[in-house]
Design an enzyme around this catalytic site. Structure first.
Site: not given
Ligand code: NAI
Length: 335
Positions: A233, A262, A302
């Site tokens: 993360r 993000e 991601h």
């Protein structure tokens, strides 16, 4: 018959879920859950989201009938568990769908950096330039890999690293000595791992205790010229400190599948309009933009989980989680 709302699902996933949960009343939204969308679903008992949905107290309060949240992810830091506990809402995750999937991606990032694959690709494609002068890389064989967090993904990463002939150091608050003996991994303190490793890969979950686990001081401990890989993360790493470490040459490069803030990068207009944005958030957004431009930094959106096989495993487990909950035998609960 339960009312179940799925957020952030693609058409092929919708088809699969419709087939698998035929008896129930299903609604699908291709985008992530936010305040506007949740309003339409006020009588929904079960929601299923991915990590891009921020299931805050404000969102949860918009679902008066909510009983169960099935996140289609391993991490669950995007869900306000305190509020769920107060409201008696059960939350399940998909504990293991991509141990190999994420670990393989770690090595996609490492090899892209160590062998300058992204530069070679651009050079040939954009300039038709077949010289290799600017493409010299380094071997993984004999290098030291530091794995922070030896849960499911960290362990798989360590196994692959051993396959490359790397020396593997590990750090975890709950070391698995049996695994370490079997694979040939050495547990050390975080400080020693950082000092010794040529490549550091992070695999701890995000929590209060892991917020900025790798901060300015930890980066200063790292071997000069080391590489940092983060697929866990974003906020486990202090982004602003990372920019400084990369710019100063303390670190040679980074492979980042996750970034602090993000979501802001994905939707900057929404971020701009959000009145609660702090100076720290703004600084991180600027830092992210600087990172994108630093050579030897690979940023991906991601996507480490994102393989066909892993997505099928996610859907299968999510359907099983929902069915188990409805049979009053909830499985994979995180609260
Ligand atoms: P896991 O729960 O199996 O392992 C986590 C490990 O971290 C455990 O061994 C635990 O003891 C250790 N740990 C926890 N707190 C720590 C601390 N403060 N210091 C040191 N060690 C600590 O989790 P798994 O399945 O390996 O996943 C790790 C993380 O990867 C997830 O929490 C998620 O955030 C991230 N992830 C990212 C994906 C992506 O697409 N980029 C996909 C899947 C997971």
């Amino acid at each position: 018959m339960a009312k179940i709302a799925f957020y952030g699902v693609q058409p092929w996933e919708q088809e699969y879920l419709e087939r698998s949960l035929q008896k129930h009343q299903l609604t699908f939204c291709p985008e992530y859950l936010d305040e506007k969308k949740s309003l339409e679903r006020s009588d929904t008992e079960i929601i299923s989201v991915f990590v891009d949905s921020n299931v805050s107290k404000k969102i949860i309060d918009l679902f008066p009938s909510l009983k169960f949240i099935a996140t289609r992810s391993t991490g669950f830091d995007h869900i306000d568990l305190e509020t769920c506990k107060e409201r008696g809402i059960a939350v399940s995750n998909v504990p293991s769908y991509g141990d190999n999937t994420v670990a393989e991606y770690v090595f996609a990032l490492i090899l892209a950096l160590s062998r300058k694959i992204y530069i070679a690709y651009e050079q040939v494609r954009e300039e038709g330039d077949f010289s290799y002068d600017a493409l010299q890389g380094f071997d993984l064989l004999g290098k030291t890999m530091g794995v922070i967090g030896t849960g499911r993904i960290g362990k798989y990463t360590a196994r692959i690293a051993k396959g490359f002939g790397m020396r593997v150091l590990a750090y975890d608050i709950m070391p698995d000595r049996k695994f370490a003996r079997k694979i040939g991994v050495t547990y050390v303190s975080l400080e020693e791992l950082l000092k010794e490793s040529d490549i550091v890969s992070i695999h701890v979950p995000y929590a209060k205790e892991t917020h900025h686990l790798i901060d300015k001081n930890k980066m200063a401990l790292m071997k000069k010229g080391a590489y940092l890989i983060n697929t866990s993360r974003g906020a486990v790493v202090d982004t602003q400190a990372l920019v400084v470490a990369l710019k100063s040459g303390q670190l040679s490069g980074a492979g980042l599948d996750v970034l602090e803030e993000e979501d802001a990068i994905k939707d900057e207009v929404e971020f701009l309009l959000n009145k609660k944005v702090t100076e720290h958030d703004l600084r991180n957004v600027i830092a992210n933009h600087i990172l994108v431009d630093i050579p030897n930094v690979i940023i991906t959106p991601h996507t480490a989980f994102n393989t066909k096989e892993a997505l099928m495993r996610i859907l299968d487990t999510t359907v099983a989680n929902i069915n188990s909950y409805l049979k009053r035998k909830p499985q994979n609960c995180v609260n």
